[in-house]
Design a protein around this motif. Sequence first.
Motif, PDB file in Angstrom:
ATOM      1  N   VAL A 103     -17.156 -33.802  46.449  1.00 27.61           N
ATOM      2  CA  VAL A 103     -18.018 -32.893  45.688  1.00 27.61           C
ATOM      3  C   VAL A 103     -17.225 -31.634  45.376  1.00 27.61           C
ATOM      4  CG1 VAL A 103     -20.188 -31.610  45.693  1.00 27.61           C
ATOM      5  CG2 VAL A 103     -20.054 -33.821  46.863  1.00 27.61           C
ATOM      6  N   LEU A 104     -17.119 -31.285  44.102  1.00 29.32           N
ATOM      7  CA  LEU A 104     -16.327 -30.139  43.679  1.00 29.32           C
ATOM      8  C   LEU A 104     -17.206 -29.107  42.997  1.00 29.32           C
ATOM      9  CD1 LEU A 104     -13.247 -32.007  42.123  1.00 29.32           C
ATOM     10  CD2 LEU A 104     -13.482 -31.115  44.452  1.00 29.32           C
ATOM     11  N   GLN A 105     -17.014 -27.849  43.364  1.00 28.96           N
ATOM     12  CA  GLN A 105     -17.671 -26.747  42.674  1.00 28.96           C
ATOM     13  C   GLN A 105     -16.634 -25.974  41.855  1.00 28.96           C
ATOM     14  OE1 GLN A 105     -18.257 -26.256  46.589  1.00 28.96           O
ATOM     15  NE2 GLN A 105     -19.168 -28.230  46.080  1.00 28.96           N
ATOM     16  N   GLU A 106     -17.106 -25.317  40.810  1.00 35.39           N
ATOM     17  CA  GLU A 106     -16.307 -24.490  39.899  1.00 35.39           C
ATOM     18  C   GLU A 106     -15.342 -25.313  39.036  1.00 35.39           C
ATOM     19  OE1 GLU A 106     -14.895 -20.696  41.108  1.00 35.39           O
ATOM     20  OE2 GLU A 106     -16.704 -20.219  42.255  1.00 35.39           O
ATOM     21  N   ILE A 107     -15.812 -26.480  38.602  1.00 32.91           N
ATOM     22  CA  ILE A 107     -15.140 -27.262  37.571  1.00 32.91           C
ATOM     23  C   ILE A 107     -15.690 -26.815  36.215  1.00 32.91           C
ATOM     24  CG2 ILE A 107     -14.924 -29.576  36.583  1.00 32.91           C
ATOM     25  CD1 ILE A 107     -13.225 -29.286  39.040  1.00 32.91           C
ATOM     26  N   GLU A 108     -14.824 -26.644  35.224  1.00 31.60           N
ATOM     27  CA  GLU A 108     -15.299 -26.100  33.944  1.00 31.60           C
ATOM     28  C   GLU A 108     -16.230 -27.050  33.196  1.00 31.60           C
ATOM     29  OE1 GLU A 108     -13.774 -24.134  29.739  1.00 31.60           O
ATOM     30  OE2 GLU A 108     -12.326 -25.187  30.989  1.00 31.60           O
ATOM     31  N   ASN A 109     -15.827 -28.301  33.036  1.00 32.21           N
ATOM     32  CA  ASN A 109     -16.598 -29.191  32.168  1.00 32.21           C
ATOM     33  C   ASN A 109     -16.233 -30.647  32.456  1.00 32.21           C
ATOM     34  OD1 ASN A 109     -14.041 -29.573  30.917  1.00 32.21           O
ATOM     35  ND2 ASN A 109     -14.441 -27.870  29.518  1.00 32.21           N
ATOM     36  N   MET A 110     -16.873 -31.541  31.691  1.00 34.55           N
ATOM     37  CA  MET A 110     -16.628 -32.963  31.881  1.00 34.55           C
ATOM     38  C   MET A 110     -15.207 -33.344  31.483  1.00 34.55           C
ATOM     39  SD  MET A 110     -17.956 -35.555  33.167  1.00 34.55           S
ATOM     40  CE  MET A 110     -19.054 -36.943  33.105  1.00 34.55           C
ATOM     41  N   ALA A 111     -14.598 -32.607  30.572  1.00 36.01           N
ATOM     42  CA  ALA A 111     -13.220 -32.900  30.183  1.00 36.01           C
ATOM     43  C   ALA A 111     -12.278 -32.787  31.380  1.00 36.01           C
ATOM     44  CB  ALA A 111     -12.775 -31.962  29.067  1.00 36.01           C
ATOM     45  N   VAL A 112     -12.504 -31.798  32.247  1.00 36.05           N
ATOM     46  CA  VAL A 112     -11.693 -31.661  33.459  1.00 36.05           C
ATOM     47  C   VAL A 112     -11.945 -32.847  34.386  1.00 36.05           C
ATOM     48  CG1 VAL A 112     -11.224 -30.247  35.495  1.00 36.05           C
ATOM     49  CG2 VAL A 112     -11.611 -29.148  33.282  1.00 36.05           C
TER      50      VAL A 112
END
Length: 345
Positions: A103-112
Amino acid sequence: VASLVFVEVVMKGLWSCLWIAGLTLLLFSCKFGGRDAGETIASGENQLYVVSWNVQTFFDAQTSGLEYAEFRGSKSIWSQQLYEHRLERLLDTIEEIDADVLVLQEIENMAVMYDISNGLAGRLRGSDAYGWMCFEAEDDSAIGCGVFSRFPLGQKRVHQLDCRTNGEQPQLRPLLEVEVLLEEGKNLQAVNLFVCHWKSKSSGEDEAAFWQAQQETLLDWQLRRVLSGSDSSRAIVCGDFNRELGEFTTLGKDSERVMLGSVEADSGWLHQNTTSAGSYWYQQQWERIDHVFTVGNLEIFHFEALSNGPWVQLDESGNLIPFRYALWKDEGYSDHLPVACMISY
């Protein structure tokens, strides 16, 4: 008294999350033995290794205008090359951590999220591959939360607050709920995973406390909905709560349990053999603001803030602390440590 409206979006079925195992994740493999539960789970018991990590403003190199100031504009040094360098370090870490559910927080968007999955394609295959993922962010938000899973993901729900009687509502990350479908015998049984990223204290502790209380109420309602389904219902709650363990209401003679609103939960930080001091280093002190909780028929066997990899560094006083990402140096990982929890079910 604040008037709360809970907004929920439900996406039904397995296809609510992306099935990527059949696309690119079955190519080549190079596996690290990253996990070490530290304790023995009884023979015959199923186990799930969950890791939650705030990866600190993980933006791609495409400018949307929503990025934080240091990542956009003519004065920024942010570039495709710097993004690729940082992405490579994240991929190395994911491979070494070796979680079943990440589980990751502070990912910009689905592209990442796609870039991460494609990067892992040449490293992991078969049962080691992350065949399922999902992502959610508020509209016009700079960052959101994502999940990678080796187990199928089922129904996804997105819950959001609409609370306007205490002045203008700040931008709040939605509560992401997704079913993790685990094999038990010949059947797939769901564990509801809740991903939280609560209001930070950057605008003041009083304001943060108010909005965190509303976010806790939202979580409470959804947990009670899940638990009302059957006696065997269970849930995992994790993420960056921006709330120290001591700020939660606790129960028991030795404060062995935590209250999430009106729901009793087990906390990884309160596990009897946990030795980690914290996951976030702030003003020369450890804070326990990244959490993994279990609710229902689940047992935490081991919990720790992972501090044995290149994502940590020694500070001037000799403390082993998170290796904070520094754009101008093109180095580092995150200002948080990953928190890892071995759960039996």
